[in-house]
Design an enzyme around this catalytic site. Structure first.
Site, mmCIF file in Angstrom:
data_model
loop_
_atom_site.group_PDB
_atom_site.id
_atom_site.type_symbol
_atom_site.label_atom_id
_atom_site.label_comp_id
_atom_site.label_asym_id
_atom_site.label_seq_id
_atom_site.Cartn_x
_atom_site.Cartn_y
_atom_site.Cartn_z
ATOM 1 N N ASP A 10 54.696 51.079 -40.145
ATOM 2 C CA ASP A 10 53.663 52.181 -40.239
ATOM 3 C C ASP A 10 52.911 51.916 -41.463
ATOM 4 O O ASP A 10 53.244 50.940 -42.381
ATOM 5 C CB ASP A 10 54.166 53.400 -40.127
ATOM 6 N N CYS A 66 59.245 51.441 -42.016
ATOM 7 C CA CYS A 66 58.557 52.620 -42.309
ATOM 8 C C CYS A 66 59.054 53.008 -43.910
ATOM 9 O O CYS A 66 59.589 52.040 -44.593
ATOM 10 C CB CYS A 66 58.743 53.631 -41.106
ATOM 11 N N THR A 68 61.351 55.047 -44.672
ATOM 12 C CA THR A 68 62.764 55.190 -44.893
ATOM 13 C C THR A 68 63.785 54.290 -43.982
ATOM 14 O O THR A 68 64.839 53.912 -43.985
ATOM 15 C CB THR A 68 63.477 56.348 -44.636
ATOM 16 N N HIS A 99 78.727 42.723 -34.774
ATOM 17 C CA HIS A 99 79.649 43.726 -33.859
ATOM 18 C C HIS A 99 78.822 44.631 -33.058
ATOM 19 O O HIS A 99 79.170 45.076 -31.925
ATOM 20 C CB HIS A 99 80.386 44.631 -35.058
ATOM 21 N N HIS A 134 83.546 43.649 -28.840
ATOM 22 C CA HIS A 134 82.358 44.276 -29.266
ATOM 23 C C HIS A 134 81.445 44.517 -28.141
ATOM 24 O O HIS A 134 80.382 45.465 -28.290
ATOM 25 C CB HIS A 134 81.779 43.462 -30.518
HETATM 26 C C1 RB5 Z 1 55.749 58.231 -43.616
HETATM 27 O O1 RB5 Z 1 55.128 59.160 -44.876
HETATM 28 C C2 RB5 Z 1 57.152 58.612 -43.584
HETATM 29 O O2 RB5 Z 1 57.596 59.699 -42.995
HETATM 30 C C3 RB5 Z 1 57.647 57.347 -42.485
HETATM 31 O O3 RB5 Z 1 57.055 56.178 -42.850
HETATM 32 C C4 RB5 Z 1 58.997 57.289 -42.351
HETATM 33 O O4 RB5 Z 1 59.917 57.208 -43.763
HETATM 34 C C5 RB5 Z 1 59.606 58.278 -41.251
HETATM 35 O O5 RB5 Z 1 60.938 58.113 -40.972
#
Ligand code: RB5
Length: 146
Positions: A10, A66, A68, A99, A134
Protein backbone atom coordinates in the site's frame (compact mmCIF):
# COMPACT_ATOMS: atom_id res chain seq x y z
CA UNK A 1 16.85 -19.40 -4.67
CA UNK A 2 13.26 -18.75 -5.78
CA UNK A 3 13.10 -17.42 -9.36
CA UNK A 4 9.78 -15.52 -9.40
CA UNK A 5 8.08 -13.31 -6.81
CA UNK A 6 4.69 -11.58 -6.84
CA UNK A 7 4.88 -8.34 -4.86
CA UNK A 8 2.47 -5.63 -3.71
CA UNK A 9 2.13 -2.91 -1.11
CA UNK A 10 0.00 0.00 0.00
CA UNK A 11 1.22 3.62 0.27
CA UNK A 12 2.84 2.77 3.64
CA UNK A 13 5.00 0.11 2.03
CA UNK A 14 5.53 1.65 -1.39
CA UNK A 15 9.07 2.97 -0.94
CA UNK A 16 10.33 -0.33 0.47
CA UNK A 17 8.58 -2.20 -2.36
CA UNK A 18 10.38 -0.11 -4.99
CA UNK A 19 13.76 -0.76 -3.38
CA UNK A 20 13.09 -4.48 -2.99
CA UNK A 21 11.94 -4.80 -6.60
CA UNK A 22 15.32 -3.41 -7.71
CA UNK A 23 17.22 -5.73 -5.35
CA UNK A 24 15.22 -8.80 -6.42
CA UNK A 25 15.83 -8.06 -10.10
CA UNK A 26 19.55 -7.60 -9.45
CA UNK A 27 19.55 -11.10 -7.89
CA UNK A 28 18.00 -12.53 -11.08
CA UNK A 29 14.50 -12.93 -9.64
CA UNK A 30 11.58 -12.24 -11.98
CA UNK A 31 9.28 -9.76 -10.21
CA UNK A 32 5.56 -9.42 -10.86
CA UNK A 33 4.62 -6.04 -9.36
CA UNK A 34 0.90 -5.86 -8.55
CA UNK A 35 1.19 -2.20 -7.49
CA UNK A 36 0.55 0.44 -6.47
CA UNK A 37 2.71 2.63 -8.71
CA UNK A 38 2.77 5.77 -6.54
CA UNK A 39 2.53 6.84 -2.90
CA UNK A 40 -1.09 8.06 -3.09
CA UNK A 41 -3.14 6.78 -0.18
CA UNK A 42 -4.72 3.40 -0.97
CA UNK A 43 -6.30 0.41 0.78
CA UNK A 44 -4.05 -2.51 1.67
CA UNK A 45 -6.74 -5.25 1.32
CA UNK A 46 -7.03 -4.44 -2.38
CA UNK A 47 -3.35 -5.21 -2.99
CA UNK A 48 -3.35 -8.13 -0.57
CA UNK A 49 -6.13 -9.66 -2.69
CA UNK A 50 -4.28 -9.16 -5.98
CA UNK A 51 -1.11 -10.82 -4.68
CA UNK A 52 -2.92 -13.58 -2.76
CA UNK A 53 -5.00 -14.64 -5.76
CA UNK A 54 -1.92 -14.85 -7.98
CA UNK A 55 0.14 -16.73 -5.40
CA UNK A 56 -2.60 -19.34 -4.97
CA UNK A 57 -3.26 -19.63 -8.73
CA UNK A 58 0.45 -20.12 -9.52
CA UNK A 59 1.37 -22.02 -6.36
CA UNK A 60 4.05 -19.33 -6.09
CA UNK A 61 5.55 -17.01 -3.51
CA UNK A 62 4.69 -13.40 -2.73
CA UNK A 63 5.70 -10.38 -0.70
CA UNK A 64 3.25 -7.83 0.75
CA UNK A 65 4.38 -4.61 2.41
CA UNK A 66 2.39 -2.06 4.39
CA UNK A 67 3.30 0.20 7.30
CA UNK A 68 3.49 -2.66 9.79
CA UNK A 69 2.89 -5.81 7.75
CA UNK A 70 -0.09 -6.52 9.99
CA UNK A 71 -3.01 -5.40 7.83
CA UNK A 72 -1.51 -7.17 4.82
CA UNK A 73 -1.13 -10.44 6.71
CA UNK A 74 -4.68 -10.26 8.09
CA UNK A 75 -6.14 -9.64 4.64
CA UNK A 76 -3.96 -12.21 2.83
CA UNK A 77 -4.71 -14.95 5.36
CA UNK A 78 -8.43 -14.73 4.48
CA UNK A 79 -7.65 -16.37 1.13
CA UNK A 80 -7.79 -20.18 1.06
CA UNK A 81 -4.34 -21.59 0.48
CA UNK A 82 -2.47 -18.50 1.69
CA UNK A 83 -0.09 -18.74 4.62
CA UNK A 84 1.11 -15.17 5.15
CA UNK A 85 3.73 -14.43 7.81
CA UNK A 86 4.89 -11.09 9.19
CA UNK A 87 8.64 -11.27 9.76
CA UNK A 88 10.84 -8.73 11.50
CA UNK A 89 14.13 -10.65 11.39
CA UNK A 90 15.95 -13.28 9.34
CA UNK A 91 15.30 -16.10 11.82
CA UNK A 92 11.54 -15.59 11.51
CA UNK A 93 11.86 -15.49 7.72
CA UNK A 94 13.79 -18.79 7.64
CA UNK A 95 11.35 -20.47 10.02
CA UNK A 96 8.32 -19.14 8.14
CA UNK A 97 9.51 -21.15 5.12
CA UNK A 98 11.13 -24.16 6.82
CA UNK A 99 8.33 -24.91 9.31
CA UNK A 100 5.24 -22.98 8.14
CA UNK A 101 5.68 -23.12 4.36
CA UNK A 102 4.67 -19.45 4.30
CA UNK A 103 3.83 -18.50 0.74
CA UNK A 104 3.53 -14.77 1.43
CA UNK A 105 6.10 -12.75 3.36
CA UNK A 106 4.67 -9.61 4.99
CA UNK A 107 6.92 -6.68 5.89
CA UNK A 108 6.39 -3.38 7.69
CA UNK A 109 8.18 -0.41 6.15
CA UNK A 110 7.65 1.61 9.34
CA UNK A 111 9.04 -1.22 11.49
CA UNK A 112 12.29 -2.37 9.88
CA UNK A 113 15.09 -0.60 8.02
CA UNK A 114 16.04 -1.38 4.44
CA UNK A 115 19.09 -3.51 5.32
CA UNK A 116 17.02 -5.71 7.61
CA UNK A 117 14.30 -6.03 4.98
CA UNK A 118 16.80 -7.12 2.34
CA UNK A 119 18.25 -9.76 4.68
CA UNK A 120 14.77 -11.03 5.52
CA UNK A 121 13.82 -11.34 1.85
CA UNK A 122 17.05 -13.19 1.03
CA UNK A 123 16.53 -15.62 3.91
CA UNK A 124 12.91 -16.15 2.81
CA UNK A 125 13.89 -16.88 -0.79
CA UNK A 126 16.76 -19.19 0.10
CA UNK A 127 14.94 -21.41 2.61
CA UNK A 128 12.94 -24.48 1.63
CA UNK A 129 10.00 -26.07 3.43
CA UNK A 130 11.16 -29.07 5.48
CA UNK A 131 7.89 -31.02 5.06
CA UNK A 132 7.47 -34.14 7.24
CA UNK A 133 5.82 -33.30 10.62
CA UNK A 134 5.51 -29.66 9.51
CA UNK A 135 3.33 -30.74 6.59
CA UNK A 136 0.93 -32.43 9.02
CA UNK A 137 0.76 -29.24 11.05
CA UNK A 138 0.11 -26.88 8.17
CA UNK A 139 -2.58 -29.27 6.93
CA UNK A 140 -4.16 -28.99 10.39
CA UNK A 141 -4.27 -25.19 10.03
CA UNK A 142 -6.85 -25.73 7.28
CA UNK A 143 -9.17 -27.76 9.49
CA UNK A 144 -8.79 -26.72 13.16
CA UNK A 145 -11.05 -23.68 12.92
CA UNK A 146 -13.83 -25.34 10.95
C1 RB5 B 1 -1.58 2.87 6.51
O1 RB5 B 1 -1.49 4.08 7.17
C2 RB5 B 1 -1.32 1.72 7.48
O2 RB5 B 1 -2.41 1.57 8.33
C3 RB5 B 1 -1.05 0.44 6.71
O3 RB5 B 1 0.06 0.63 5.88
C4 RB5 B 1 -0.73 -0.81 7.52
O4 RB5 B 1 0.28 -0.58 8.43
C5 RB5 B 1 -1.88 -1.52 8.10
O5 RB5 B 1 -1.73 -2.56 8.74
Amino acid sequence: MVKRIIIGSDHGGFTLKQRLVKALESWGVEVVDEGPDCTDSCDYPVFAAKVSQKVVAEDGLGILICGTGLGMSMAANRFAGVRAAVCTNEFMARMSRAHNDANILCLGERVIGYGTAEGIVKAYLETEFEGDRHKRRIDLIETVGK
